[in-house]
Design a protein around this motif. Structure first.
Motif, PDB file in Angstrom:
ATOM      1  N   ASN A  64       0.835  -1.190   0.000  1.00  0.00           N
ATOM      2  CA  ASN A  64       0.000   0.000   0.000  1.00  0.00           C
ATOM      3  C   ASN A  64       0.874   1.246   0.000  1.00  0.00           C
ATOM      4  OD1 ASN A  64      -2.065   1.787   0.183  1.00  0.00           O
ATOM      5  ND2 ASN A  64      -2.605   1.295   2.304  1.00  0.00           N
ATOM      6  N   LYS A  65       1.272   1.695  -1.174  1.00  0.00           N
ATOM      7  CA  LYS A  65       2.127   2.874  -1.281  1.00  0.00           C
ATOM      8  C   LYS A  65       1.305   4.085  -1.662  1.00  0.00           C
ATOM      9  CE  LYS A  65       6.520   0.818  -2.494  1.00  0.00           C
ATOM     10  NZ  LYS A  65       7.625   0.846  -3.437  1.00  0.00           N
ATOM     11  N   LYS A  66       1.609   5.211  -1.009  1.00  0.00           N
ATOM     12  CA  LYS A  66       0.971   6.468  -1.389  1.00  0.00           C
ATOM     13  C   LYS A  66       1.762   7.075  -2.539  1.00  0.00           C
ATOM     14  CE  LYS A  66      -0.644   7.788   3.180  1.00  0.00           C
ATOM     15  NZ  LYS A  66      -0.564   8.798   4.232  1.00  0.00           N
ATOM     16  N   PRO A  67       1.094   7.806  -3.417  1.00  0.00           N
ATOM     17  CA  PRO A  67       1.856   8.529  -4.437  1.00  0.00           C
ATOM     18  C   PRO A  67       2.819   9.491  -3.762  1.00  0.00           C
ATOM     19  CG  PRO A  67      -0.500   8.595  -4.905  1.00  0.00           C
ATOM     20  CD  PRO A  67      -0.327   7.978  -3.538  1.00  0.00           C
ATOM     21  N   MET A  68       3.966   9.728  -4.394  1.00  0.00           N
ATOM     22  CA  MET A  68       4.989  10.577  -3.796  1.00  0.00           C
ATOM     23  C   MET A  68       4.443  11.934  -3.392  1.00  0.00           C
ATOM     24  SD  MET A  68       8.562  11.870  -5.296  1.00  0.00           S
ATOM     25  CE  MET A  68       9.155  13.431  -4.719  1.00  0.00           C
ATOM     26  N   ASP A  69       3.570  12.510  -4.202  1.00  0.00           N
ATOM     27  CA  ASP A  69       3.103  13.860  -3.894  1.00  0.00           C
ATOM     28  C   ASP A  69       2.196  13.920  -2.668  1.00  0.00           C
ATOM     29  OD1 ASP A  69       0.887  12.712  -5.062  1.00  0.00           O
ATOM     30  OD2 ASP A  69       0.628  14.254  -6.569  1.00  0.00           O
ATOM     31  N   GLU A  70       1.745  12.791  -2.166  1.00  0.00           N
ATOM     32  CA  GLU A  70       0.946  12.781  -0.942  1.00  0.00           C
ATOM     33  C   GLU A  70       1.820  12.581   0.297  1.00  0.00           C
ATOM     34  OE1 GLU A  70      -2.392  10.149  -0.915  1.00  0.00           O
ATOM     35  OE2 GLU A  70      -3.010  10.757  -2.912  1.00  0.00           O
ATOM     36  N   THR A  71       3.010  12.053   0.125  1.00  0.00           N
ATOM     37  CA  THR A  71       3.881  11.745   1.241  1.00  0.00           C
ATOM     38  C   THR A  71       5.012  12.757   1.383  1.00  0.00           C
ATOM     39  OG1 THR A  71       3.421   9.401   0.901  1.00  0.00           O
ATOM     40  CG2 THR A  71       5.307   9.938   2.269  1.00  0.00           C
ATOM     41  N   TRP A  72       5.583  13.169   0.270  1.00  0.00           N
ATOM     42  CA  TRP A  72       6.735  14.068   0.248  1.00  0.00           C
ATOM     43  C   TRP A  72       6.381  15.360  -0.470  1.00  0.00           C
ATOM     44  CZ3 TRP A  72      10.975  12.649   2.913  1.00  0.00           C
ATOM     45  CH2 TRP A  72      11.106  11.287   3.232  1.00  0.00           C
ATOM     46  N   MET A  73       7.026  16.443  -0.055  1.00  0.00           N
ATOM     47  CA  MET A  73       6.815  17.738  -0.706  1.00  0.00           C
ATOM     48  C   MET A  73       8.148  18.418  -0.941  1.00  0.00           C
ATOM     49  SD  MET A  73       3.716  19.559   1.267  1.00  0.00           S
ATOM     50  CE  MET A  73       2.098  18.849   1.317  1.00  0.00           C
ATOM     51  N   THR A  74       8.230  19.136  -2.042  1.00  0.00           N
ATOM     52  CA  THR A  74       9.360  20.020  -2.270  1.00  0.00           C
ATOM     53  C   THR A  74       9.137  21.276  -1.433  1.00  0.00           C
ATOM     54  OG1 THR A  74       8.256  21.073  -4.127  1.00  0.00           O
ATOM     55  CG2 THR A  74       9.698  19.181  -4.639  1.00  0.00           C
ATOM     56  N   ILE A  75      10.131  22.108  -1.324  1.00  0.00           N
ATOM     57  CA  ILE A  75       9.988  23.337  -0.543  1.00  0.00           C
ATOM     58  C   ILE A  75       8.899  24.246  -1.131  1.00  0.00           C
ATOM     59  CG2 ILE A  75      11.159  25.366   0.413  1.00  0.00           C
ATOM     60  CD1 ILE A  75      12.063  22.581   1.526  1.00  0.00           C
ATOM     61  N   PRO A  76       8.844  24.457  -2.457  1.00  0.00           N
ATOM     62  CA  PRO A  76       7.749  25.283  -2.996  1.00  0.00           C
ATOM     63  C   PRO A  76       6.358  24.716  -2.694  1.00  0.00           C
ATOM     64  CG  PRO A  76       9.499  25.100  -4.608  1.00  0.00           C
ATOM     65  CD  PRO A  76       9.839  24.150  -3.492  1.00  0.00           C
ATOM     66  N   LYS A  77       6.206  23.397  -2.727  1.00  0.00           N
ATOM     67  CA  LYS A  77       4.906  22.783  -2.392  1.00  0.00           C
ATOM     68  C   LYS A  77       4.583  22.978  -0.917  1.00  0.00           C
ATOM     69  CE  LYS A  77       3.526  20.863  -6.238  1.00  0.00           C
ATOM     70  NZ  LYS A  77       2.338  21.291  -6.916  1.00  0.00           N
ATOM     71  N   MET A  78       5.605  22.858  -0.078  1.00  0.00           N
ATOM     72  CA  MET A  78       5.415  23.099   1.350  1.00  0.00           C
ATOM     73  C   MET A  78       4.975  24.541   1.586  1.00  0.00           C
ATOM     74  SD  MET A  78       8.327  22.952   4.303  1.00  0.00           S
ATOM     75  CE  MET A  78       8.392  24.373   5.361  1.00  0.00           C
ATOM     76  N   MET A  79       5.610  25.483   0.905  1.00  0.00           N
ATOM     77  CA  MET A  79       5.258  26.897   1.043  1.00  0.00           C
ATOM     78  C   MET A  79       3.792  27.121   0.701  1.00  0.00           C
ATOM     79  SD  MET A  79       8.734  28.415  -0.736  1.00  0.00           S
ATOM     80  CE  MET A  79       7.872  29.795  -1.422  1.00  0.00           C
ATOM     81  N   GLU A  80       3.359  26.500  -0.375  1.00  0.00           N
ATOM     82  CA  GLU A  80       1.963  26.626  -0.807  1.00  0.00           C
ATOM     83  C   GLU A  80       1.018  25.945   0.197  1.00  0.00           C
ATOM     84  OE1 GLU A  80      -0.747  24.953  -4.461  1.00  0.00           O
ATOM     85  OE2 GLU A  80       1.363  25.351  -4.851  1.00  0.00           O
ATOM     86  N   TYR A  81       1.409  24.772   0.669  1.00  0.00           N
ATOM     87  CA  TYR A  81       0.566  23.977   1.565  1.00  0.00           C
ATOM     88  C   TYR A  81       0.284  24.701   2.882  1.00  0.00           C
ATOM     89  CZ  TYR A  81      -0.860  19.904   4.379  1.00  0.00           C
ATOM     90  OH  TYR A  81      -1.538  19.032   5.194  1.00  0.00           O
ATOM     91  N   ILE A  82       1.320  25.363   3.440  1.00  0.00           N
ATOM     92  CA  ILE A  82       1.121  26.021   4.730  1.00  0.00           C
ATOM     93  C   ILE A  82       1.103  27.545   4.617  1.00  0.00           C
ATOM     94  CG2 ILE A  82       1.966  24.095   6.097  1.00  0.00           C
ATOM     95  CD1 ILE A  82       4.626  25.545   6.447  1.00  0.00           C
ATOM     96  N   SER A  83       1.086  28.043   3.402  1.00  0.00           N
ATOM     97  CA  SER A  83       0.966  29.489   3.135  1.00  0.00           C
ATOM     98  C   SER A  83       2.022  30.319   3.851  1.00  0.00           C
ATOM     99  CB  SER A  83      -0.429  29.986   3.518  1.00  0.00           C
ATOM    100  OG  SER A  83      -1.404  29.309   2.792  1.00  0.00           O
ATOM    101  N   VAL A  84       3.282  29.968   3.595  1.00  0.00           N
ATOM    102  CA  VAL A  84       4.381  30.741   4.161  1.00  0.00           C
ATOM    103  C   VAL A  84       5.317  31.193   3.045  1.00  0.00           C
ATOM    104  CG1 VAL A  84       4.332  29.591   6.420  1.00  0.00           C
ATOM    105  CG2 VAL A  84       5.827  28.708   4.624  1.00  0.00           C
ATOM    106  N   SER A  85       6.136  32.179   3.358  1.00  0.00           N
ATOM    107  CA  SER A  85       7.110  32.674   2.397  1.00  0.00           C
ATOM    108  C   SER A  85       8.280  31.701   2.282  1.00  0.00           C
ATOM    109  CB  SER A  85       7.639  34.039   2.840  1.00  0.00           C
ATOM    110  OG  SER A  85       8.422  33.897   4.013  1.00  0.00           O
TER     111      SER A  85
END
Length: 62
Positions: free
Chosen positions: A2-23
């Motif tokens: 049961n593997k999750k797609p990479m984008d559900e488990t790991w994030m790049t820094i730009p995706k993290m910025m978008e996800y938590i709305s930070v600079s």
């Protein structure tokens, strides 16, 4: 398996910025201060676990 797609488990820094709305500055400060663990997989790519971001958010929410 049961593997999750990479984008559900790991994030790049730009995706993290978008996800938590930070600079960009705030995202890198969170990583530098070891508040959110990061994994540098190459000279130009750093990943963070979504689970670690969620834990940080839950710990610091009002």
């Amino acid at each position: 398996m049961n593997k999750k797609p990479m984008d559900e488990t790991w994030m790049t820094i730009p995706k993290m910025m978008e996800y938590i709305s930070v600079s960009r500055k705030t995202a890198y400060k969170l990583i530098q201060d070891k508040k959110i663990p990061s994994y540098r997989i190459s000279a130009r790519k750093t990943l963070v676990k979504k689970e670690d971001i969620d834990k940080y958010i839950m710990k610091h929410r009002n």
